[in-house]
Write a protein that holds these residues in place. Structure first.
Motif, short mmCIF file in Angstrom:
data_model
loop_
_atom_site.label_atom_id
_atom_site.label_comp_id
_atom_site.label_asym_id
_atom_site.label_seq_id
_atom_site.Cartn_x
_atom_site.Cartn_y
_atom_site.Cartn_z
N LYS A 59 -50.10 57.46 -46.15
CA LYS A 59 -50.06 58.80 -45.57
C LYS A 59 -49.15 59.75 -46.34
CE LYS A 59 -52.58 57.48 -42.05
NZ LYS A 59 -54.01 57.87 -41.96
N GLN A 82 -56.00 65.94 -47.84
CA GLN A 82 -56.02 65.18 -46.60
C GLN A 82 -57.31 64.39 -46.44
OE1 GLN A 82 -56.42 68.40 -46.94
NE2 GLN A 82 -57.38 69.40 -45.19
N CYS A 87 -55.38 60.73 -46.27
CA CYS A 87 -54.03 60.62 -45.72
C CYS A 87 -53.86 61.44 -44.45
CB CYS A 87 -53.00 61.07 -46.76
SG CYS A 87 -53.07 62.84 -47.18
N ASN A 89 -53.26 62.83 -40.99
CA ASN A 89 -52.66 62.30 -39.77
C ASN A 89 -52.33 63.47 -38.86
OD1 ASN A 89 -49.51 62.91 -40.09
ND2 ASN A 89 -50.32 62.30 -42.09
N THR A 199 -51.29 57.35 -38.21
CA THR A 199 -52.29 58.40 -38.05
C THR A 199 -52.01 59.25 -36.82
OG1 THR A 199 -53.99 57.07 -39.13
CG2 THR A 199 -54.76 58.85 -37.72
#
Length: 467
Positions: A59, A82, A87, A89, A199
């Motif tokens: 992340k 993203q 990644c 979250n 996440t």
């Protein structure tokens, strides 16, 4: 207990190769419990920390920043990073999106969206958890000001706190696993931990559930109920544990444990929720309002059906009551099936088996299956059906739902994957979960080996003989 410990090197083909690489299984005259440092528990906790470290690295690309015109680091999500590095979250965008970047009570913050006044949409304890960590992040940001944007520091601080909570959870699972302590590796080293530990804020809810199972096993029913209530105040799903204990109460005609747990769960839940409801009823009800009015999520069976057929009848847009009714009826039917199965089975089902079925039915039939929800199923699955090859296959496929969904959300005009790719991975995941459910049902009916009972003299290690 230690002399009866099950060695996966002798029982699980998946583990046998690794153990041979490390030197082979222990011999029959080995002295268990005499290791100087690398005990089973410490090994498991080391694996947990390792997977959490990789989980935060997964992340980290969404927590970086670049300087603005004044040299102040700002969040950098340029180039659709993203999605392209999957990644994404919720921790990062909701920091400013829910007013967590400013002082104040999170349920006092509101904004207008499409003509509707919106509030924090998470259950009360989850919102307060975010509120407290955000306040801590704002107060300590000075130590990271030169290397991270403020929201990045908030993300890493949240990740560290949840990592500690997860390690504590793994420790309790090791206790619940009993003579099959090595099964805990499937929790500590789950591929789903790599992808979804950070996440969203699901880890604390798993902690509350596992702590409740441990308290109930130790016959501390009031504490177990309180933990279920707190877990429900964090995310709804820990409430399902009461369904498993209700089934046992009906079957055994032992009502005291269940009634104590149900009563203390209600009190704990009310103690957390009532102050917020009295302060701002509209903010308190936002969780229910949003979940009642929203459409299906991308990886549910309703979304798959819509993408495959083009039929919009389940989209929930404008007519969410139809979708809500369908999901409620299907889940209720699944719960009724589990109850009847548990009462009529030739022998009393284990708590983990019943809990696994209830959670699985909820995930399969609910209109929202945010991919990180699959973390909810990890502990019940490991305790109910410790078949390493099957569980690792499911977790790996389930983990892949996320990157495929992220690539799909890029859009086909931006080299994203078509909806058919999402359909394939979702159906593969759901198929594996259904297969696991079938095996658990056969196990309850006595038509398949129950490895957990065999390792515990025919008893349920989560219950034993408590009254």
């Amino acid at each position: 207990m230690s002399t009866s410990r099950v060695q996966p090197a002798l029982t699980e083909p998946v583990a046998a190769g690794w153990v041979e690489f490390l030197g082979g299984p222990m011999g029959r005259f080995s002295r268990l419990g005499r290791a100087r440092f690398w005990t089973p528990l410490r090994t498991i906790l080391a694996v947990a920390w390792t997977f959490l470290a990789f989980g935060v690295l997964f992340k980290s690309n969404c927590a970086q920043g670049k300087p603005d015109g004044n040299g102040v680091l700002q969040l950098d999500w340029s180039g659709n990073r993203q999605y392209t590095s999957f990644c994404y979250n919720d921790i990062v965008p909701l920091y400013s999106g829910r007013g967590l970047d400013h002082a104040g009570f999170v349920y006092d913050y509101s904004w207008v969206e499409n003509g509707v006044t919106r509030y924090m949409e998470y259950p009360v304890l989850a919102g307060m958890f975010q509120n407290v960590v955000a306040a801590l992040a704002r107060q300590t940001y000075g130590v990271a000001r030169d290397v991270l944007p403020e929201v990045g520091w908030y993300f890493y601080l949240t990740a560290f706190i949840m990592a500690v909570i997860w390690v504590a959870t793994v420790r309790m699972v090791a206790e619940l696993a009993g003579n099959r302590i090595w099964d805990t590796l499937l929790v500590a080293g789950s591929p789903l931990v790599l992808m979804h530990a950070f996440t969203n804020w699901d880890i604390p809810s798993v902690f509350f559930l596992v702590a409740a199972l441990l308290a109930a096993r130790n016959r501390r029913f009031v504490l177990a109920g309180a933990l279920i209530g707190l877990g429900t105040a964090f995310k709804l799903w820990p409430l399902f544990a009461l369904g498993a204990y209700l089934t046992l109460a009906i079957r055994r005609r032992q009502w005291r444990p269940f009634l104590l747990m149900a009563a203390s769960a209600a009190v704990a839940w009310a103690a957390v929720n009532l102050p917020v409801w009295l302060r701002n009823p509209a903010a308190w009800g936002e969780f229910n309002r949003l979940n009642t009015t929203r459409s299906w999520e991308w990886t549910t069976i309703y979304a798959v059906f819509s993408r495959m057929t083009g039929w919009a009848g389940f989209d929930g847009q404008g007519t969410p009551e139809i979708l809500n009714f369908v999901t409620l009826v299907l889940f209720a039917a699944g719960c009724l099936f589990t109850l009847v199965l548990g009462v009529k089975a030739p022998r009393t089902p284990r708590v983990a088996e019943l809990l696994f079925l209830i959670v699985a039915f909820f995930l399969l039939f609910n209109k929202v299956w945010s991919p990180q929800y699959s973390l909810w199923l990890v502990v019940p699955a490991v305790l109910a059906l410790p078949r390493w090859r099957l569980l690792l296959s499911w977790m790996t496929v389930d983990m892949m739902v996320w990157p495929i969904l992220m690539w799909h959300l890029l859009g086909t005009n931006n080299k994203g994957l078509p909806g058919e790719a999402v359909n394939v991975i979702v159906l593969a995941r759901d198929g594996l979960i259904v297969a696991m459910m079938v095996l658990v049902v056969l196990q309850i009916l006595g038509r398949r080996r129950d490895k957990v009972r065999e390792a515990h003299s025919g008893q349920d290690p989560l219950v034993g003989q408590w009254r």
